[in-house]
Motif scaffolding. Structure first.
Motif, PDB file in Angstrom:
ATOM      1  N   VAL A  42       0.829  -1.207   0.000  1.00 32.37           N
ATOM      2  CA  VAL A  42       0.000   0.000   0.000  1.00 32.37           C
ATOM      3  C   VAL A  42       0.863   1.257   0.000  1.00 32.37           C
ATOM      4  O   VAL A  42       0.603   2.207  -0.733  1.00 32.37           O
ATOM      5  CB  VAL A  42      -0.967  -0.013   1.206  1.00 32.37           C
ATOM      6  N   ARG A  43       1.918   1.272   0.801  1.00 34.66           N
ATOM      7  CA  ARG A  43       2.799   2.443   0.850  1.00 34.66           C
ATOM      8  C   ARG A  43       3.523   2.662  -0.477  1.00 34.66           C
ATOM      9  O   ARG A  43       3.674   3.791  -0.931  1.00 34.66           O
ATOM     10  CB  ARG A  43       3.800   2.314   1.993  1.00 34.66           C
ATOM     11  N   THR A  44       3.966   1.592  -1.100  1.00 33.51           N
ATOM     12  CA  THR A  44       4.627   1.711  -2.400  1.00 33.51           C
ATOM     13  C   THR A  44       3.674   2.284  -3.438  1.00 33.51           C
ATOM     14  O   THR A  44       4.040   3.177  -4.209  1.00 33.51           O
ATOM     15  CB  THR A  44       5.161   0.341  -2.862  1.00 33.51           C
ATOM     16  N   GLY A  45       2.454   1.774  -3.457  1.00 36.12           N
ATOM     17  CA  GLY A  45       1.449   2.301  -4.382  1.00 36.12           C
ATOM     18  C   GLY A  45       1.163   3.765  -4.134  1.00 36.12           C
ATOM     19  O   GLY A  45       1.010   4.553  -5.078  1.00 36.12           O
ATOM     20  N   SER A  46       1.116   4.148  -2.877  1.00 33.80           N
ATOM     21  CA  SER A  46       0.866   5.542  -2.525  1.00 33.80           C
ATOM     22  C   SER A  46       1.990   6.453  -3.016  1.00 33.80           C
ATOM     23  O   SER A  46       1.740   7.538  -3.555  1.00 33.80           O
ATOM     24  CB  SER A  46       0.718   5.667  -1.013  1.00 33.80           C
ATOM     25  N   ILE A  47       3.220   6.020  -2.852  1.00 35.44           N
ATOM     26  CA  ILE A  47       4.366   6.813  -3.298  1.00 35.44           C
ATOM     27  C   ILE A  47       4.350   6.967  -4.820  1.00 35.44           C
ATOM     28  O   ILE A  47       4.555   8.069  -5.354  1.00 35.44           O
ATOM     29  CB  ILE A  47       5.682   6.170  -2.823  1.00 35.44           C
ATOM     30  N   LEU A  48       4.091   5.874  -5.525  1.00 35.65           N
ATOM     31  CA  LEU A  48       4.065   5.938  -6.985  1.00 35.65           C
ATOM     32  C   LEU A  48       2.939   6.838  -7.479  1.00 35.65           C
ATOM     33  O   LEU A  48       3.122   7.613  -8.424  1.00 35.65           O
ATOM     34  CB  LEU A  48       3.929   4.529  -7.567  1.00 35.65           C
ATOM     35  N   LEU A  49       1.779   6.758  -6.848  1.00 39.40           N
ATOM     36  CA  LEU A  49       0.655   7.609  -7.233  1.00 39.40           C
ATOM     37  C   LEU A  49       0.976   9.082  -6.977  1.00 39.40           C
ATOM     38  O   LEU A  49       0.705   9.943  -7.814  1.00 39.40           O
ATOM     39  CB  LEU A  49      -0.612   7.200  -6.476  1.00 39.40           C
ATOM     40  N   ARG A  50       1.596   9.377  -5.822  1.00 44.35           N
ATOM     41  CA  ARG A  50       1.936  10.762  -5.503  1.00 44.35           C
ATOM     42  C   ARG A  50       2.913  11.339  -6.520  1.00 44.35           C
ATOM     43  O   ARG A  50       2.764  12.458  -6.993  1.00 44.35           O
ATOM     44  CB  ARG A  50       2.536  10.859  -4.100  1.00 44.35           C
ATOM     45  N   ARG A  51       3.914  10.556  -6.892  1.00 43.34           N
ATOM     46  CA  ARG A  51       4.882  11.035  -7.880  1.00 43.34           C
ATOM     47  C   ARG A  51       4.229  11.287  -9.233  1.00 43.34           C
ATOM     48  O   ARG A  51       4.535  12.274  -9.907  1.00 43.34           O
ATOM     49  CB  ARG A  51       6.023  10.039  -8.039  1.00 43.34           C
ATOM     50  N   LEU A  80       9.151  15.199   4.691  1.00 38.56           N
ATOM     51  CA  LEU A  80       8.802  15.017   6.106  1.00 38.56           C
ATOM     52  C   LEU A  80       7.613  15.883   6.510  1.00 38.56           C
ATOM     53  O   LEU A  80       6.776  15.452   7.311  1.00 38.56           O
ATOM     54  CB  LEU A  80      10.014  15.312   6.988  1.00 38.56           C
ATOM     55  N   THR A  81       7.539  17.094   5.955  1.00 40.66           N
ATOM     56  CA  THR A  81       6.395  17.960   6.250  1.00 40.66           C
ATOM     57  C   THR A  81       5.104  17.335   5.749  1.00 40.66           C
ATOM     58  O   THR A  81       4.103  17.296   6.465  1.00 40.66           O
ATOM     59  CB  THR A  81       6.598  19.349   5.619  1.00 40.66           C
ATOM     60  N   ALA A  82       5.130  16.821   4.534  1.00 40.53           N
ATOM     61  CA  ALA A  82       3.939  16.174   3.975  1.00 40.53           C
ATOM     62  C   ALA A  82       3.555  14.948   4.790  1.00 40.53           C
ATOM     63  O   ALA A  82       2.361  14.715   5.056  1.00 40.53           O
ATOM     64  CB  ALA A  82       4.185  15.791   2.523  1.00 40.53           C
ATOM     65  N   LEU A  83       4.537  14.177   5.231  1.00 43.03           N
ATOM     66  CA  LEU A  83       4.268  12.996   6.047  1.00 43.03           C
ATOM     67  C   LEU A  83       3.631  13.393   7.376  1.00 43.03           C
ATOM     68  O   LEU A  83       2.633  12.798   7.805  1.00 43.03           O
ATOM     69  CB  LEU A  83       5.557  12.216   6.295  1.00 43.03           C
ATOM     70  N   ALA A  84       4.197  14.395   8.031  1.00 45.03           N
ATOM     71  CA  ALA A  84       3.663  14.829   9.324  1.00 45.03           C
ATOM     72  C   ALA A  84       2.235  15.361   9.187  1.00 45.03           C
ATOM     73  O   ALA A  84       1.360  15.032  10.002  1.00 45.03           O
ATOM     74  CB  ALA A  84       4.568  15.904   9.931  1.00 45.03           C
ATOM     75  N   LEU A  85       1.992  16.183   8.167  1.00 46.59           N
ATOM     76  CA  LEU A  85       0.643  16.715   7.972  1.00 46.59           C
ATOM     77  C   LEU A  85      -0.367  15.621   7.673  1.00 46.59           C
ATOM     78  O   LEU A  85      -1.497  15.646   8.187  1.00 46.59           O
ATOM     79  CB  LEU A  85       0.644  17.756   6.857  1.00 46.59           C
ATOM     80  N   LYS A  87      -0.206  12.478   8.648  1.00 45.51           N
ATOM     81  CA  LYS A  87      -0.422  11.712   9.881  1.00 45.51           C
ATOM     82  C   LYS A  87      -1.377  12.451  10.810  1.00 45.51           C
ATOM     83  O   LYS A  87      -2.280  11.860  11.383  1.00 45.51           O
ATOM     84  CB  LYS A  87       0.906  11.466  10.601  1.00 45.51           C
ATOM     85  N   VAL A  88      -1.165  13.755  10.977  1.00 41.36           N
ATOM     86  CA  VAL A  88      -2.051  14.545  11.841  1.00 41.36           C
ATOM     87  C   VAL A  88      -3.475  14.542  11.296  1.00 41.36           C
ATOM     88  O   VAL A  88      -4.445  14.356  12.036  1.00 41.36           O
ATOM     89  CB  VAL A  88      -1.529  15.999  11.984  1.00 41.36           C
ATOM     90  N   ALA A  89      -3.619  14.710   9.987  1.00 46.87           N
ATOM     91  CA  ALA A  89      -4.947  14.758   9.374  1.00 46.87           C
ATOM     92  C   ALA A  89      -5.656  13.409   9.450  1.00 46.87           C
ATOM     93  O   ALA A  89      -6.881  13.355   9.581  1.00 46.87           O
ATOM     94  CB  ALA A  89      -4.836  15.211   7.920  1.00 46.87           C
ATOM     95  N   ALA A  90      -4.912  12.322   9.400  1.00 52.84           N
ATOM     96  CA  ALA A  90      -5.528  10.999   9.381  1.00 52.84           C
ATOM     97  C   ALA A  90      -5.930  10.502  10.768  1.00 52.84           C
ATOM     98  O   ALA A  90      -6.778   9.627  10.884  1.00 52.84           O
ATOM     99  CB  ALA A  90      -4.568   9.995   8.746  1.00 52.84           C
ATOM    100  N   ARG A  91      -5.373  11.068  11.812  1.00 55.97           N
ATOM    101  CA  ARG A  91      -5.634  10.544  13.153  1.00 55.97           C
ATOM    102  C   ARG A  91      -6.968  10.973  13.744  1.00 55.97           C
ATOM    103  O   ARG A  91      -7.533  10.253  14.552  1.00 55.97           O
ATOM    104  CB  ARG A  91      -4.519  10.955  14.105  1.00 55.97           C
ATOM    105  N   SER A  92      -7.456  12.146  13.379  1.00 57.37           N
ATOM    106  CA  SER A  92      -8.726  12.595  13.961  1.00 57.37           C
ATOM    107  C   SER A  92      -9.388  13.605  13.038  1.00 57.37           C
ATOM    108  O   SER A  92      -8.743  14.206  12.184  1.00 57.37           O
ATOM    109  CB  SER A  92      -8.484  13.246  15.333  1.00 57.37           C
ATOM    110  N   SER A  93     -10.670  13.781  13.258  1.00 53.27           N
ATOM    111  CA  SER A  93     -11.387  14.772  12.454  1.00 53.27           C
ATOM    112  C   SER A  93     -10.911  16.179  12.799  1.00 53.27           C
ATOM    113  O   SER A  93     -10.843  17.047  11.931  1.00 53.27           O
ATOM    114  CB  SER A  93     -12.893  14.640  12.653  1.00 53.27           C
TER     115      SER A  93
END
Length: 132
Positions: A42-51, A80-85, A87-93
């Protein structure tokens, strides 16, 4: 007996069946290994889609070669900024609202500062492409 209790009993029975040595669906007989493999896929697919999306968004303005170079040469800070944002967005509404609000504020600010932002963004993209 309630539906919830019956559902839990079925789940426990399935778990006990696996403990007795019955087959576990997936690539490996180890359920933990299956989860790790699924996560990697899933992570590999996500990276390829983002690129692919990054390249497509930049291609119209900068051309194919420059867009590919800029998309492939993103810095560690922006990654790292995109990853952190995310993660924060996915954890709660609440986190999603805060991150979304921040993105909206940034977009509105950039629109207000259109000339400066366009020149600065162009310089950054061309600089990243030149580094490749």
């Amino acid at each position: 007996m309630s539906k919830r209790r019956e559902e839990l009993r079925r789940k426990v029975a399935r778990g006990q069946a696996r403990a007795r040595g019955e087959a576990v669906p997936g690539l490996s007989p180890n359920p933990a290994a299956n989860l790790i493999m699924a996560n990697a896929i899933v992570r590999t697919g996500s990276i390829l889609l983002r690129r692919a999306v990054d390249k497509r968004m930049l291609r119209g303005r900068y051309g194919k070669d420059t867009a590919e170079a800029a998309a492939e040469n993103q810095g560690l800070g922006s990654t790292l900024t995109a990853l952190a944002l995310s993660k924060v967005a996915a954890r709660s509404s609440t986190g999603a609202v805060v991150v979304g609000g921040g993105m909206l504020a940034k977009a509105l600010y950039d629109r207000r500062q259109a000339k400066k932002a366009r020149a600065k963004g162009d310089a950054k993209i061309l600089e990243d492409a030149a580094d490749a």
